[in-house]
Design an enzyme around this catalytic site. Structure first.
Site, PDB file in Angstrom:
ATOM      1  N   LEU A  46       0.824  -1.207   0.000  1.00 22.47           N
ATOM      2  CA  LEU A  46       0.000   0.000   0.000  1.00 22.47           C
ATOM      3  C   LEU A  46       0.856   1.255   0.000  1.00 22.47           C
ATOM      4  O   LEU A  46       0.504   2.278  -0.551  1.00 22.47           O
ATOM      5  CB  LEU A  46      -0.896   0.035   1.246  1.00 22.47           C
ATOM      6  CG  LEU A  46      -1.979  -1.030   1.354  1.00 22.47           C
ATOM      7  CD1 LEU A  46      -2.589  -1.037   2.741  1.00 22.47           C
ATOM      8  CD2 LEU A  46      -3.053  -0.772   0.311  1.00 22.47           C
ATOM      9  N   GLU A  48       4.998   2.861   1.411  1.00 21.78           N
ATOM     10  CA  GLU A  48       6.276   2.583   2.047  1.00 21.78           C
ATOM     11  C   GLU A  48       6.645   3.764   2.921  1.00 21.78           C
ATOM     12  O   GLU A  48       6.442   4.916   2.542  1.00 21.78           O
ATOM     13  CB  GLU A  48       7.337   2.364   0.975  1.00 21.78           C
ATOM     14  CG  GLU A  48       8.461   1.521   1.479  1.00 21.78           C
ATOM     15  CD  GLU A  48       9.363   1.026   0.355  1.00 21.78           C
ATOM     16  OE1 GLU A  48      10.462   0.605   0.691  1.00 21.78           O
ATOM     17  OE2 GLU A  48       8.967   1.069  -0.816  1.00 21.78           O
ATOM     18  N   GLU A  50       9.256   5.012   6.503  1.00 21.19           N
ATOM     19  CA  GLU A  50      10.593   4.951   7.076  1.00 21.19           C
ATOM     20  C   GLU A  50      10.934   3.532   7.549  1.00 21.19           C
ATOM     21  O   GLU A  50      12.060   3.085   7.477  1.00 21.19           O
ATOM     22  CB  GLU A  50      10.625   5.932   8.248  1.00 21.19           C
ATOM     23  CG  GLU A  50      11.970   6.121   8.879  1.00 21.19           C
ATOM     24  CD  GLU A  50      11.858   6.857  10.202  1.00 21.19           C
ATOM     25  OE1 GLU A  50      10.850   7.546  10.435  1.00 21.19           O
ATOM     26  OE2 GLU A  50      12.803   6.729  10.998  1.00 21.19           O
ATOM     27  N   PHE A  51       9.926   2.842   8.030  1.00 24.89           N
ATOM     28  CA  PHE A  51      10.196   1.542   8.653  1.00 24.89           C
ATOM     29  C   PHE A  51      10.030   0.354   7.720  1.00 24.89           C
ATOM     30  O   PHE A  51      10.344  -0.752   8.080  1.00 24.89           O
ATOM     31  CB  PHE A  51       9.280   1.363   9.865  1.00 24.89           C
ATOM     32  CG  PHE A  51       9.571   2.356  10.932  1.00 24.89           C
ATOM     33  CD1 PHE A  51      10.736   2.261  11.668  1.00 24.89           C
ATOM     34  CD2 PHE A  51       8.710   3.398  11.168  1.00 24.89           C
ATOM     35  CE1 PHE A  51      11.027   3.195  12.636  1.00 24.89           C
ATOM     36  CE2 PHE A  51       8.992   4.336  12.136  1.00 24.89           C
ATOM     37  CZ  PHE A  51      10.152   4.240  12.871  1.00 24.89           C
ATOM     38  N   GLY A  52       9.510   0.598   6.603  1.00 25.90           N
ATOM     39  CA  GLY A  52       9.323  -0.516   5.693  1.00 25.90           C
ATOM     40  C   GLY A  52       8.014  -0.388   4.955  1.00 25.90           C
ATOM     41  O   GLY A  52       7.455   0.712   4.839  1.00 25.90           O
ATOM     42  N   LYS A  53       7.558  -1.530   4.511  1.00 23.91           N
ATOM     43  CA  LYS A  53       6.370  -1.501   3.657  1.00 23.91           C
ATOM     44  C   LYS A  53       5.094  -1.681   4.453  1.00 23.91           C
ATOM     45  O   LYS A  53       5.087  -2.350   5.478  1.00 23.91           O
ATOM     46  CB  LYS A  53       6.491  -2.606   2.624  1.00 23.91           C
ATOM     47  CG  LYS A  53       7.566  -2.256   1.637  1.00 23.91           C
ATOM     48  CD  LYS A  53       7.623  -3.173   0.477  1.00 23.91           C
ATOM     49  CE  LYS A  53       8.609  -2.569  -0.497  1.00 23.91           C
ATOM     50  NZ  LYS A  53       9.298  -3.485  -1.310  1.00 23.91           N
ATOM     51  N   VAL A  54       4.076  -1.081   3.933  1.00 23.89           N
ATOM     52  CA  VAL A  54       2.748  -1.301   4.507  1.00 23.89           C
ATOM     53  C   VAL A  54       1.990  -2.130   3.483  1.00 23.89           C
ATOM     54  O   VAL A  54       1.860  -1.739   2.326  1.00 23.89           O
ATOM     55  CB  VAL A  54       2.034   0.032   4.795  1.00 23.89           C
ATOM     56  CG1 VAL A  54       0.646  -0.221   5.358  1.00 23.89           C
ATOM     57  CG2 VAL A  54       2.853   0.888   5.746  1.00 23.89           C
ATOM     58  N   LYS A  75       1.716  -2.922   8.699  1.00 25.54           N
ATOM     59  CA  LYS A  75       3.006  -2.233   8.601  1.00 25.54           C
ATOM     60  C   LYS A  75       4.068  -3.241   9.012  1.00 25.54           C
ATOM     61  O   LYS A  75       4.129  -3.645  10.167  1.00 25.54           O
ATOM     62  CB  LYS A  75       2.996  -1.039   9.558  1.00 25.54           C
ATOM     63  CG  LYS A  75       4.047  -0.019   9.265  1.00 25.54           C
ATOM     64  CD  LYS A  75       4.050   1.081  10.308  1.00 25.54           C
ATOM     65  CE  LYS A  75       3.479   2.360   9.810  1.00 25.54           C
ATOM     66  NZ  LYS A  75       3.749   3.510  10.689  1.00 25.54           N
ATOM     67  N   ASP A 170       3.617  15.450  14.617  1.00 29.37           N
ATOM     68  CA  ASP A 170       3.991  15.349  13.203  1.00 29.37           C
ATOM     69  C   ASP A 170       2.736  15.334  12.333  1.00 29.37           C
ATOM     70  O   ASP A 170       2.611  14.548  11.398  1.00 29.37           O
ATOM     71  CB  ASP A 170       4.827  14.078  12.974  1.00 29.37           C
ATOM     72  CG  ASP A 170       5.517  14.086  11.613  1.00 29.37           C
ATOM     73  OD1 ASP A 170       5.654  15.170  11.017  1.00 29.37           O
ATOM     74  OD2 ASP A 170       5.908  13.006  11.131  1.00 29.37           O
TER      75      ASP A 170
HETATM   76  N1  ATP Z   1      -3.840   2.031   7.586  1.00 25.96           N
HETATM   77  C1  ATP Z   1      -3.428   2.187   6.342  1.00 25.96           C
HETATM   78  N2  ATP Z   1      -4.263   1.939   5.322  1.00 25.96           N
HETATM   79  C2  ATP Z   1      -3.851   2.103   4.049  1.00 25.96           C
HETATM   80  N3  ATP Z   1      -2.636   2.531   3.699  1.00 25.96           N
HETATM   81  C3  ATP Z   1      -1.768   2.808   4.673  1.00 25.96           C
HETATM   82  C4  ATP Z   1      -2.110   2.651   6.036  1.00 25.96           C
HETATM   83  N4  ATP Z   1      -1.064   2.999   6.790  1.00 25.96           N
HETATM   84  C5  ATP Z   1      -0.103   3.360   5.939  1.00 25.96           C
HETATM   85  N5  ATP Z   1      -0.503   3.244   4.666  1.00 25.96           N
HETATM   86  C6  ATP Z   1       0.282   3.551   3.465  1.00 25.96           C
HETATM   87  O1  ATP Z   1       1.638   3.278   3.719  1.00 25.96           O
HETATM   88  C7  ATP Z   1       2.403   4.465   3.604  1.00 25.96           C
HETATM   89  C8  ATP Z   1       3.476   4.490   4.663  1.00 25.96           C
HETATM   90  O2  ATP Z   1       2.867   4.442   5.920  1.00 25.96           O
HETATM   91  P1  ATP Z   1       3.438   5.239   7.172  1.00 25.96           P
HETATM   92  O3  ATP Z   1       3.678   6.646   6.777  1.00 25.96           O
HETATM   93  O4  ATP Z   1       2.549   5.031   8.321  1.00 25.96           O
HETATM   94  O5  ATP Z   1       4.770   4.457   7.370  1.00 25.96           O
HETATM   95  P2  ATP Z   1       5.992   4.878   8.233  1.00 25.96           P
HETATM   96  O6  ATP Z   1       6.927   3.733   8.152  1.00 25.96           O
HETATM   97  O7  ATP Z   1       5.522   5.289   9.569  1.00 25.96           O
HETATM   98  O8  ATP Z   1       6.570   6.093   7.420  1.00 25.96           O
HETATM   99  P3  ATP Z   1       6.961   7.541   7.812  1.00 25.96           P
HETATM  100  O9  ATP Z   1       7.207   7.578   9.281  1.00 25.96           O
HETATM  101  O10 ATP Z   1       8.158   7.767   6.992  1.00 25.96           O
HETATM  102  O11 ATP Z   1       5.821   8.409   7.373  1.00 25.96           O
HETATM  103  C9  ATP Z   1       1.417   5.596   3.718  1.00 25.96           C
HETATM  104  O12 ATP Z   1       1.849   6.705   3.029  1.00 25.96           O
HETATM  105  C10 ATP Z   1       0.169   5.008   3.126  1.00 25.96           C
HETATM  106  O13 ATP Z   1       0.178   5.140   1.733  1.00 25.96           O
END
Ligand code: ATP
Length: 872
Positions: A46, A48, A50-54, A75, A170
């Site tokens: 869905l 990506e 900082e921590f990896g793929k969602v 995540k 944030d």
């Molecule tokens: N609950 C969710 N439903 C659908 N898509 C999601 C969801 N959570 C995250 N995503 C998708 O995954 C992407 C990355 O998620 P998120 O920003 O939470 O990750 P992260 O690892 O915390 O990244 P960062 O801290 O760099 O923003 C989001 O931009 C979104 O497109």
């Protein structure tokens, strides 16, 4: 003979063979194994971060065959990318710990946290509407009504979070998602922190520069975190309405990447608006985007701003109520009790999932809880937050018989939660009051909307006597309508309740008391000038801004708090009601369970699953996670393999003997400790060592001797330990593959022992062989045949046949005896030669493709023996 599939012809349909092949192809694709992670089937990526793929996920199990599997977002964080006690680890645990305590319809819901040996999976509610940022980009900017609705949701979520003593730090467009009904979801709680009412100042500057409050960037002093969150909300609101970020027009810093310049510009330049932003939202923006945090509007004041009046009832739901509702939601999610019929015939609302009202008009509605309607919602101009009561609530209400998929996919939607709050309030009332015996079938609730109340609640649910009889006869439907009524200048909290037949005096829907005391909202649409020709090209779109301000701040004077005031402070409060809404929050935080944000104190369920190791793009199957295979599964596998290996038993036996010989050489070379198994028989060649290790890791029984503590393995350990590793110093735990092959070897030994030929005949043959061999050794010409000779010696079976009685019962001992002989210096070189042939043929390939080679090698060995014996 296989039939050639006929081609698809112009006239004809696909031929049967073609169809069959198509069918079988589709069948095999259906049968394709899913990638799983715990109880979820893992789908596409869905996004990506900082921590990896969602990844998208579906629950594997559904309560019935009719149920649509629950969709989630997982995540996935690779455990090996999170060093212990690192900032990253803290961020992850903060996020999890915070989400665990947050139950709000506009905050992404944490379903659970799972882990296996490689990944931590944070399972979140799936936001199918995608990223809010992209949504705005697609629409260029939002209509005022839509922006107002979404901003109300944002503020409600932030207010709730603050009431829990948490600050997001944030907030930005990129951290907002939309659900399928275009409701806002706040996500990414990596920078979340807790504050205490008496000391809420924070030191760490977090967030993204374009959304970070000036005090975070321009001063090093502690800042009031909640005020910083409000600033970010202001930037988001501006972006929604304008379609670009505020202070984005500095000619000296067109891309806004010079943070120092950006903040100098922010603090020195009054906020400008495009023409199409109306006065009321402008007023709110001026109140929020005030550089001086002390002069900035509070979140409680924001809730009461005139612009948000249409959503006041929704904003009035107190944080405790959201929590309460969430608890009940959990109960509602439980499957029906045994014996309870599923009410599939339950009427569904035409106001359900779709975003059109009963007239089919598109509306800017929040969500509806489809399963909870019994009557169509009276058409309203704009329903912002509408809820309805179940038509025939029963004692089952807490454990709803309605299948979860029949409900709105977002079961904790704001609407259903608001509804639940109403239901709960009523339940509480019933619990604390004796039942009323009137047979009146009447409306359940009377909303006492008290805008001037000093209570933090704007409206209260106070069941009247008439509705205290039974829950089942209470209500047909209740709609909380928060839309401004045309011309009336008042908000209607409408109810479709029918007037009590026994004359309880409760009004009909249209006459439910309105919030007459409220300020009339402005007819926003009428006032908004049409600026269709506004040149959007002048402004850039909101851009992703995901970097840490603390790390890139170049602002010159960091010792001074900003004092410039872009907005007229007197104006700042204009239009927002100084009511008590949110008073409790602004004065102090709610009671909450104490929890540490930084400590890795997370209940992570350990799961199995063949989750793919995401090498490269992570979407291709690389390999399964072997080490999560349970012991039981392992044994099942082994026994299956063992059965399969029966037909290879002779081959394995021979191979095993050879491999064992090779190992034995190595052990002897290494000395009695036997620990330097890396050294080959020659003790020098690294290349050879590698090969030998390869074959040994596949075949060596001594390595499996330290395997699991099963009686069988223990037995094996005793036996092989005495053979090859007298010191018992082998500590390496065998891989599953090794154990597997060892087991196969074990099986083959048994079967070969069973197939042992008549000893007398064999013994006599051997005597002949030995005699022949000794003759040939003394003869220089026989050097050509030395390989064959040593083979005979190396072949444990041949030796064993010479000592039938002693070794009959224990083939390993028999092999050991022969290997001891084989280890004699005179014979070592020859054996090494032979094992080299074996090794080179087997070990040249990887472990994965070793099997076909094993077979061909084995065949060669057999052929060799056959030829040899024929010659003899
Ligand atoms: N609950 C969710 N439903 C659908 N898509 C999601 C969801 N959570 C995250 N995503 C998708 O995954 C992407 C990355 O998620 P998120 O920003 O939470 O990750 P992260 O690892 O915390 O990244 P960062 O801290 O760099 O923003 C989001 O931009 C979104 O497109």
């Amino acid at each position: 003979m296989t039939s050639v599939p006929q081609r698809h012809t112009y006239y004809g349909a696909p031929t049967s063979s073609y169809t069959q092949s198509r069918q079988s192809a589709s069948y095999s694709s259906q049968k394709r194994k899913h990638v799983t992670f715990g109880p979820y089937i893992v789908g596409s990526t869905l996004g990506e971060g900082e921590f990896g793929k969602v990844k998208m996920g579906w629950s594997k199990t559904s309560s019935s065959s009719m149920d649509v599997p629950k969709q989630v977002a997982i995540k996935l964080i690779r455990r090996d990318t999170i060093p212990k006690n690192s900032e990253k680890e803290v961020k992850i645990y903060r996020e999890i710990n915070a989400l665990k305590h947050l139950n709000h319809p506009n905050i992404v819901r944490l379903e659970e946290v799972l882990q296996n040996s490689k990944y931590i999976g944070i399972v979140l509610e799936y936001a199918s509407g995608g990223e809010f940022y992209k949504y705005i980009q697609k629409k260029r900017r939002l209509k005022e009504s839509a922006a107002c609705r979404l901003f109300a949701q944002l503020i409600s979520g932030v207010y709730y979070m603050h009431s829990k003593g948490l600050v997001h730090r944030d907030l930005k467009l990129e951290n907002l998602l939309l659900d399928k009904n275009e409701n806002l979801l706040i996500t990414d709680f990596g920078f979340v922190n807790e504050f205490l009412p008496e000391n809420e100042l924070m030191k760490t500057s977090c967030g993204s520069p374009c959304y970070a409050a000036p005090e975070l960037v321009v001063t090093a002093r502690p800042y009031e975190a909640r005020k910083a969150d409000i600033w970010s909300c202001g930037v988001i609101m501006y972006a929604m309405l304008a379609g670009y970020l505020p202070w984005d027009d500095d000619p000296e810093n067109p891309d806004g990447d010079d943070i120092g310049k950006l903040y100098r510009y922010i603090t020195r330049t009054p906020l400008k608006f495009p023409d199409y932003i109306a006065p009321v939202p402008r007023d709110l923006l001026r109140a929020i985007l005030v550089a001086d945090p002390k002069k900035r509007i509070t979140i409680a004041q924001t809730l009461h701003h005139q612009w948000l009046q249409p959503h006041l009832p929704f904003l009035s739901v107190m944080p405790e109520e959201w929590d309460h509702v969430s608890k009940n939601q959990e109960l509602l999610r439980q499957p029906p009790q045994k014996g309870e019929a599923v009410n599939s015939a339950r009427p569904r609302s035409n106001c359900s999932v779709s975003s059109t009202n009963s007239k089919g008009e598109k509306r800017n509605s929040l969500i509806m809880d489809s399963s909870l309607y019994s009557q169509p919602v009276p058409p309203q101009q704009s329903q912002s937050h509408a809820v309805a009561m179940p038509s025939s609530p029963s004692p089952r209400l807490r454990q709803s018989p309605v299948k979860s998929n029949n409900r709105h996919s977002r079961s904790n939607s704001a609407a259903s939660i608001a509804l639940q709050a109403v239901v709960d309030a009523e339940r509480e009332y019933h619990a604390t009051h004796p039942p009323f015996t009137s047979s009146a079938s009447t409306s359940a609730l009377q909303f006492e909307v008290s805008p001037h109340s000093t209570s933090p609640r704007l409206y209260t649910f106070s069941p009247t006597k008439a509705n205290q009889n039974t829950v089942t006869s209470l209500r047909d439907s209740v709609i909380i309508e928060t839309s401004p009524q045309k011309g009336s200048g008042a908000f209607l909290i409408a109810s479709s309740l029918k007037e009590s037949p026994n004359g309880t005096g409760l009004p009909e829907a249209s006459s439910v008391p309105t919030t007459s005391g409220f300020k009339a909202p402005l007819a926003v649409k009428a006032q908004v000038p049409h600026h269709g020709t506004h040149n959007l090209a002048l402004h850039r779109r909101p851009r992703p801004t995901s970097y840490h301000p603390a790390s890139c701040s170049t602002f010159g004077d960091t010792s001074q708090a900003p004092t410039s005031q872009p907005a007229v402070s007197g104006e700042a409060t204009t239009g927002h009601t100084q009511a008590n809404i949110g008073k409790s929050t602004s004065q102090g935080i709610m009671h909450r369970d104490s929890f540490s944000m930084n400590k890795p104190f997370v209940d992570m369920q350990i799961v199995a699953g063949d989750l793919i190791k995401s090498g490269g793009d992570g979407d291709t199957v690389a390999k399964k996670i072997h080490d999560q295979v349970e012991d039981a599964d392992h044994r099942v596998d082994l026994s299956r393999q063992r059965r399969q290996s029966q037909r290879y038993s002779v081959v394995y036996d021979k191979l095993f003997g050879v491999a064992q010989q090779s190992e034995d050489n190595a052990v002897e070379d290494a000395g009695p400790g036997g620990s330097t198994v890396e050294r080959g028989a020659s003790g020098t060649s690294v290349k050879r060592d590698k090969k030998r290790f390869s074959i040994m890791s596949i075949y060596s029984p001594s390595r499996s001797s330290v395997d699991s503590g099963s009686p069988k393995n223990e037995d094996k350990h005793k036996r092989t330990g005495s053979e090859n590793n007298p010191s018992g110093s082998s500590k390496r735990t065998p891989s599953r593959q090794e154990s597997l092959v060892n087991d196969q070897a074990d099986t083959s030994r048994k079967s070969s022992a069973a197939k042992k030929p008549e000893p007398t005949k064999q013994a006599s043959t051997l005597k002949e062989v030995k005699a022949d061999a000794s003759r040939k050794t003394s003869n220089p010409i026989s050097k050509q045949e030395s390989l064959g000779q040593s083979s005979v010696h190396g072949d444990g079976k041949a030796e064993a046949r010479a000592e039938p009685e002693a070794n009959k019962k224990n083939p390993t001992v028999q092999r050991s005896a022969s290997l001891k002989k084989a280890a004699k210096p005179t014979q070592t070189r020859k054996k090494v030669n032979r094992s080299s042939v074996m090794v080179s043929s087997v070990a040249a390939g990887s472990t994965e493709n070793a099997r076909p080679r094993e077979q061909s090698t084995a065949k060669r060995v057999i052929d060799f023996f056959k030829r040899r014996s024929m010659r003899l």
